[in-house]
Design a protein around this motif. Structure first.
Motif, mmCIF file in Angstrom:
data_model
loop_
_atom_site.group_PDB
_atom_site.id
_atom_site.type_symbol
_atom_site.label_atom_id
_atom_site.label_comp_id
_atom_site.label_asym_id
_atom_site.label_seq_id
_atom_site.Cartn_x
_atom_site.Cartn_y
_atom_site.Cartn_z
ATOM 1 N N ARG A 297 54.101 47.523 72.855
ATOM 2 C CA ARG A 297 54.813 46.869 73.869
ATOM 3 C C ARG A 297 54.229 45.229 73.911
ATOM 4 N N ALA A 298 52.789 45.183 73.778
ATOM 5 C CA ALA A 298 52.335 44.073 74.176
ATOM 6 C C ALA A 298 52.396 42.968 73.078
ATOM 7 N N ALA A 299 52.678 43.561 71.643
ATOM 8 C CA ALA A 299 53.157 42.759 70.760
ATOM 9 C C ALA A 299 54.535 42.236 70.692
ATOM 10 N N ILE A 300 55.553 43.268 71.130
ATOM 11 C CA ILE A 300 56.772 42.907 71.035
ATOM 12 C C ILE A 300 57.368 42.314 72.303
ATOM 13 N N LEU A 301 57.068 42.572 73.374
ATOM 14 C CA LEU A 301 57.625 41.820 74.521
ATOM 15 C C LEU A 301 57.795 40.264 74.698
ATOM 16 N N PRO A 302 56.610 39.628 74.101
ATOM 17 C CA PRO A 302 56.705 38.163 74.399
ATOM 18 C C PRO A 302 57.557 37.647 73.546
ATOM 19 N N LEU A 303 58.007 38.505 72.277
ATOM 20 C CA LEU A 303 58.992 37.743 71.333
ATOM 21 C C LEU A 303 60.430 38.345 71.471
ATOM 22 N N ARG B 174 64.039 38.457 72.923
ATOM 23 C CA ARG B 174 64.962 37.334 73.724
ATOM 24 C C ARG B 174 64.188 36.004 73.512
ATOM 25 N N SER B 175 63.146 35.716 72.753
ATOM 26 C CA SER B 175 62.702 34.366 72.444
ATOM 27 C C SER B 175 63.286 33.727 71.705
ATOM 28 N N ALA B 176 63.568 32.233 71.803
ATOM 29 C CA ALA B 176 64.257 31.223 70.941
ATOM 30 C C ALA B 176 63.356 31.087 69.557
ATOM 31 N N GLY B 177 64.276 31.019 68.638
ATOM 32 C CA GLY B 177 63.798 30.690 67.154
ATOM 33 C C GLY B 177 63.152 31.946 66.398
ATOM 34 N N THR C 294 61.856 41.423 61.725
ATOM 35 C CA THR C 294 61.304 40.306 62.508
ATOM 36 C C THR C 294 59.862 40.298 62.373
ATOM 37 N N GLU C 295 59.131 39.233 62.792
ATOM 38 C CA GLU C 295 57.616 39.383 63.083
ATOM 39 C C GLU C 295 57.240 40.222 64.372
ATOM 40 N N ALA C 296 58.107 40.506 65.143
ATOM 41 C CA ALA C 296 57.950 41.726 66.222
ATOM 42 C C ALA C 296 57.607 42.810 65.614
ATOM 43 N N ASP C 297 58.698 43.339 64.545
ATOM 44 C CA ASP C 297 58.635 44.710 63.900
ATOM 45 C C ASP C 297 57.120 44.716 63.006
ATOM 46 N N ARG C 298 56.858 43.769 62.450
ATOM 47 C CA ARG C 298 55.591 43.482 62.020
ATOM 48 C C ARG C 298 54.129 43.706 62.780
ATOM 49 N N ALA C 299 54.183 42.919 63.834
ATOM 50 C CA ALA C 299 53.208 42.881 64.724
ATOM 51 C C ALA C 299 52.884 44.011 65.351
ATOM 52 N N ALA C 300 54.086 44.640 65.689
ATOM 53 C CA ALA C 300 53.905 46.071 66.507
ATOM 54 C C ALA C 300 53.316 47.205 65.812
ATOM 55 N N THR D 161 66.503 47.282 65.072
ATOM 56 C CA THR D 161 66.140 45.789 65.070
ATOM 57 C C THR D 161 67.516 44.948 65.163
ATOM 58 N N ARG D 162 68.474 45.486 64.724
ATOM 59 C CA ARG D 162 69.790 44.567 64.786
ATOM 60 C C ARG D 162 70.152 44.472 66.415
ATOM 61 N N ALA D 163 69.958 45.494 67.150
ATOM 62 C CA ALA D 163 69.838 45.425 68.773
ATOM 63 C C ALA D 163 68.964 44.436 69.210
ATOM 64 N N PHE D 164 67.785 44.347 68.734
ATOM 65 C CA PHE D 164 66.719 43.624 69.101
ATOM 66 C C PHE D 164 66.932 41.997 69.097
ATOM 67 N N ILE D 165 67.498 41.620 67.785
ATOM 68 C CA ILE D 165 67.750 40.235 67.470
ATOM 69 C C ILE D 165 68.928 39.931 68.230
ATOM 70 N N CYS D 166 69.906 40.665 68.735
ATOM 71 C CA CYS D 166 70.946 40.258 69.557
ATOM 72 C C CYS D 166 70.604 40.386 71.310
#
Length: 261
Positions: free
Chosen positions: A19-25, A27-30, A45-51, A92-97
């Motif tokens: 959670r801590a790794a993903i949430l800052p990313l 709906r983030s721009a870019g 995404t980097e969120a996948d890898r960081a989590a 991840t498709r939903a995540f990036i949307c």
């Protein structure tokens, strides 16, 4: 198991770290999405890898002898006979949307079966947990037990899957035979559909083309809530492939009969 409480505590630490790794990313721009496929689109995404890195760090500290199978970083062998099966972001498709239907999946296998799992939705703060004597949803509203819905026949059932295409043409045709017999079919919720099945909100989930990390955590949650999860022939499904999850033996039997023509 003797270390059930440590397993459960470790899993929650992993889910918290993800959670801590993903949430800052979210709906983030870019935020960039790389494509794993040369043909088609399978984003990461980097969120996948960081989590996944965050969850692996928890395991390295708390349970270094357990094996790990993760979507992004593959397999790490251990000596305990237990394997953590991780999907850092399922959907991840939903995540990036920007849609909050993705989830963090954590499953634990003893080598022959799945024994514990978590479906965590960090953005809305819902954590579904099943196995080792636990079956519950924990959210901002508090804690409630999970239990699949009973007494619903196929004609009154609600069915979910992720993609309208389901899989191959033959798999799509098989899915359609079930879909034509139920009251309602909905699409696109990824792992959250299994959470809704365990919560007693829907009755069937049918998918194809899954990997082990797609189904391990959800299978544990659904089974702990009283549901049935198999492949389309009624056999084991921990390795992925074609999956049918049902709230009752009656619905499971009816779905298998239609899926197999």
């Amino acid at each position: 198991m003797d270390d059930a409480q440590d397993i459960i505590a470790t899993a929650h630490d992993m889910a918290d770290a993800a959670r801590a790794a993903i949430l800052p990313l979210f709906r983030s721009a870019g935020l960039a999405a790389d494509n794993k496929y040369t043909k088609g689109f399978d984003p990461v995404t980097e969120a996948d890898r960081a989590a996944e890195r965050a969850m692996r760090e928890v395991l390295a500290e708390r349970r270094p002898n357990d094996s790990i199978l993760g979507e992004e970083y593959g397999r790490t062998e251990g000596s305990s006979g237990l394997t953590w099966i991780l999907d850092p972001i399922d959907g991840t498709r939903a995540f990036i949307c920007g849609a909050p239907s993705w989830g963090v999946l954590i499953g634990l296998s003893d080598g022959s079966d799945i024994i514990y799992g978590i479906i965590d939705q960090p953005y809305i703060g819902e954590r579904f947990e099943g196995g080792l004597g636990v079956s519950r949803l924990v959210s901002a509203a508090g804690e409630r037990p999970l239990a699949v819905r009973q007494g619903v026949d196929l004609a009154n059932a609600t069915l979910m899957t992720t993609f309208p295409e389901v899989g191959t043409e033959a798999e799509a045709a098989a899915f359609k035979r079930v879909s034509q017999q139920v009251r309602l079919t909905r699409y696109g919720l990824d792992c959250y559909a299994y959470a809704l099945l365990a919560l007693g909100q829907i009755d069937l989930v049918i998918e194809a083309g899954l990997q082990s990390y797609d189904i391990a955590g959800p299978m544990a949650v659904v089974q702990a809530a009283g549901g049935i999860v198999t492949d389309w022939q009624g056999g084991p499904v921990l390795e992925g492939g074609q999956v049918v999850a049902a709230a009752s033996p009656l619905l499971h039997k009816a779905a298998l009969e239609l899926l197999n023509g």
